[in-house]
Scaffold this motif. Structure first.
Motif, short mmCIF file in Angstrom:
data_model
loop_
_atom_site.label_atom_id
_atom_site.label_comp_id
_atom_site.label_asym_id
_atom_site.label_seq_id
_atom_site.Cartn_x
_atom_site.Cartn_y
_atom_site.Cartn_z
N GLU A 191 -0.71 7.56 4.52
CA GLU A 191 0.68 7.34 4.12
C GLU A 191 1.44 6.82 5.34
N GLY B 101 0.83 -1.20 0.00
CA GLY B 101 0.00 0.00 0.00
C GLY B 101 0.87 1.25 0.00
N ARG B 102 0.32 2.36 0.46
CA ARG B 102 1.09 3.62 0.47
C ARG B 102 2.06 3.63 1.63
N SER C 294 -0.03 0.01 4.54
CA SER C 294 -1.16 0.91 4.66
C SER C 294 -2.34 0.25 3.98
N GLU C 295 -3.44 0.15 4.67
CA GLU C 295 -4.63 -0.48 4.11
C GLU C 295 -5.66 0.56 3.70
N ASP C 296 -5.25 1.81 3.63
CA ASP C 296 -6.16 2.88 3.28
C ASP C 296 -5.43 3.85 2.35
N ASP C 297 -6.02 4.14 1.19
CA ASP C 297 -5.37 5.01 0.22
C ASP C 297 -5.09 6.40 0.75
N ARG C 298 -5.80 6.81 1.81
CA ARG C 298 -5.60 8.16 2.35
C ARG C 298 -4.47 8.22 3.36
#
Ligand code: GDD
Ligand code: MG
Length: 352
Positions: free
Chosen positions: A312, A292-293, A306-310
Motif C-alpha cells: 500500500e 495500483g494500491r 504500487s506495482e505489488d498488490d501487497r
C-alpha cells in the motif's frame, strides 16, 4: 505495404525500479493495460502494414513472442542480436534481411517504448511519409519542441510545412548540448526527431554504404550467417561483434542530405522519465496520478504507484513527488529530478 521494424533492445534505466535490465520499460504496462511494445505492435498491425520484423536481444525473445501472442499479432520474423550494438547495426541488419526477399520493401522503423495515443493520425502521417520514401527520401517524423531537451535529435526544416506533404530537411542534429538545444528551439525552424523513420530498404542500405561503410561487412556477414533457432533468427555473433556500437542518428541521419520530415502534432511521448509517465497518466485537478494500491491525501503534482498488490502506498501533503513501490525496491524522488534516476541505477550497479 509498409513493413514495421520494431526495435526493442533498449534497457530504459531512467524508469527504475519498474524498468529493469531483465524486464525493461517497453515490456511493462506503464500507461494503460497494455505494454508499450504491445501498443506499438498494434498501432502498425492493420491496413497498410505487413507482418512486423522485431529486433531484440536474446534475453527478451520469449517476452516478445508471449506479448505478441497476447494481442494476436504474428511477427514476420524475430531477429536476435547477440549483443546490443545500438540502433545503427540493428536497422542495417533489418534492411539487409528484408533485402533478401524484396529490395523495394518500405520499412517503418519504430522504437517500442513511445506513447502515441492517436493511431489514426499516426497512420495518416505514415501515408504522407510513404510518398516521400517513394522518391528515395529518408523520412523522419517531427514533434513541435516544448523545451530545450538535450536527449533528442533536432530537425531543421527547409520550409514551412503544408500539412499534406513531407518537408525537406536542411540538417539533422543529434543530442545537442543545452546551449545549442536552446538556440535551436528559439530559432523556430526546428522540430524534435520522434525517433521513428520510414524509407525503402534500398535507400537505407545506400545511405549506410555511403556514410557508415565500416558497418557493411560485419553486419552483412552476421545476416548471411544467421542461424534459425526455435523460430528466431540469431545473427552470427562473430561478425556482429565487429560492428561499431553507434546509433542510426549519428551513423546515417547526421550525415545524409536526402532527409525529409512529416510533422506530427497528435501527441507523442517517449516516456523518458517518471515525470513523463506522470504527465501521461490520468491526473486529477491537482495534478495527482495514482496507480495500483496507492492513495494521495492532500497532494499536488504527484505520482504514486504500487506495482505489488501487497504494498500500500500512501502520500500525505506532497508536492512534486514521484513514488514507485516494487516488491523489492522503492523510489521516492522530487519529480523535477526524475532524470537523475539513472544516476541511482549507476550507483547501485557500482555497489553490487
Ligand atoms: N533491437 C535493438 N537493439 N533496439 C535498440 C538498441 C539495440 O541495440 N538500442 C536501442 N534500441 C531501441 C530502444 O529500445 C528504443 O526503443 C529505440 O531503439 C531508440 O533507442 P534509444 O536508446 O531510446 O534512443 P534515444 O532515445 O537516445 O534517441 C533516439 O530517440 C529520440 C526520441 O525518443 C534518437 O532517434 C533521437 O534523435 C530521438 O529524438
Ligand atoms: Mg529513447
Amino acid at each position: 505495404t509498409v513493413t514495421p521494424v520494431l526495435l526493442c533492445g533498449g534497457s530504459g534505466t531512467r524508469l527504475w525500479p519498474l524498468s529493469r535490465k531483465s524486464y525493461p520499460k517497453q515490456f511493462v504496462p506503464l500507461v494503460g493495460d497494455e505494454t508499450l511494445f504491445q501498443a506499438t505492435a498494434k498501432r502498425v498491425s492493420q491496413g497498410r502494414y505487413a507482418a512486423p520484423l522485431v529486433l531484440t536481444n536474446s534475453d527478451f525473445r520469449f517476452i516478445v513472442t508471449e506479448q505478441l501472442a497476447e494481442i494476436g499479432v504474428d511477427p514476420g520474423a524475430i531477429l536476435i542480436e547477440p549483443e546490443g550494438r545500438n540502433t545503427g547495426p540493428a536497422v542495417l541488419a533489418a534492411a539487409l534481411w528484408l533485402e533478401k526477399s524484396n529490395p523495394d520493401t518500405v520499412m517503418l522503423v519504430s522504437p517500442s517504448d513511445h506513447v502515441i495515443p492517436d493511431s489514426v493520425a499516426f497512420d495518416a502521417a505514415v501515408a504522407i511519409a510513404q510518398d516521400a520514401a517513394a522518391d528515395g527520401d529518408i523520412v523522419t517524423f517531427g514533434i513541435t519542441p516544448t523545451h530545450a531537451e538535450t536527449g533528442y535529435g533536432y530537425l531543421e526544416l527547409a520550409s514551412q510545412p503544408s500539412g499534406t506533404e513531407a518537408v525537406s530537411l536542411t540538417k539533422f542534429v543529434e543530442k545537442p548540448d543545452a546551449a545549442k538545444a536552446a538556440a535551436l528551439v528559439a530559432s523556430g525552424k526546428h522540430l524534435w526527431n520522434a525517433g521513428i523513420f520510414l524509407f525503402s530498404v534500398k535507400t537505407i542500405i545506400d545511405a549506410f554504404r555511403k556514410h557508415a561503410p565500416d558497418l557493411m561487412e560485419p553486419v552483412q556477414a552476421a545476416v548471411d550467417e544467421a542461424e534459425a533457432d526455435l523460430g528466431f533468427l540469431r545473427l552470427a555473433s562473430g561478425p556482429w561483434s565487429k560492428a561499431e556500437n553507434i546509433s542510426i542518428d549519428y551513423a546515417v541521419m547526421e550525415r545524409s542530405s536526402n532527409l525529409s520530415v512529416v510533422p506530427f502534432s497528435a501527441g507523442w511521448s517517449d516516456l523518458g522519465g517518471w515525470d513523463a509517465v506522470w504527465r501521461e497518466t490520468g491526473q486529477d485537478d491537482r495534478g495527482v496520478a495514482v496507480s495500483g494500491r496507492a492513495t494521495a491525501i492532500d497532494c499536488d503534482n504527484t505520482l504514486l504507484r504500487s506495482e505489488d498488490d501487497r504494498v500500500e502506498v500512501v502520500g500525505i501533503g506532497l508536492n512534486h513527488i514521484v513514488a514507485v513501490a516494487m516488491p523489492d525496491a522503492v523510489l521516492i524522488a522530487d519529480s523535477r529530478r526524475a532524470q537523475d534516476v539513472k544516476l541511482a541505477v549507476q550507483s547501485l550497479k557500482d555497489r553490487n
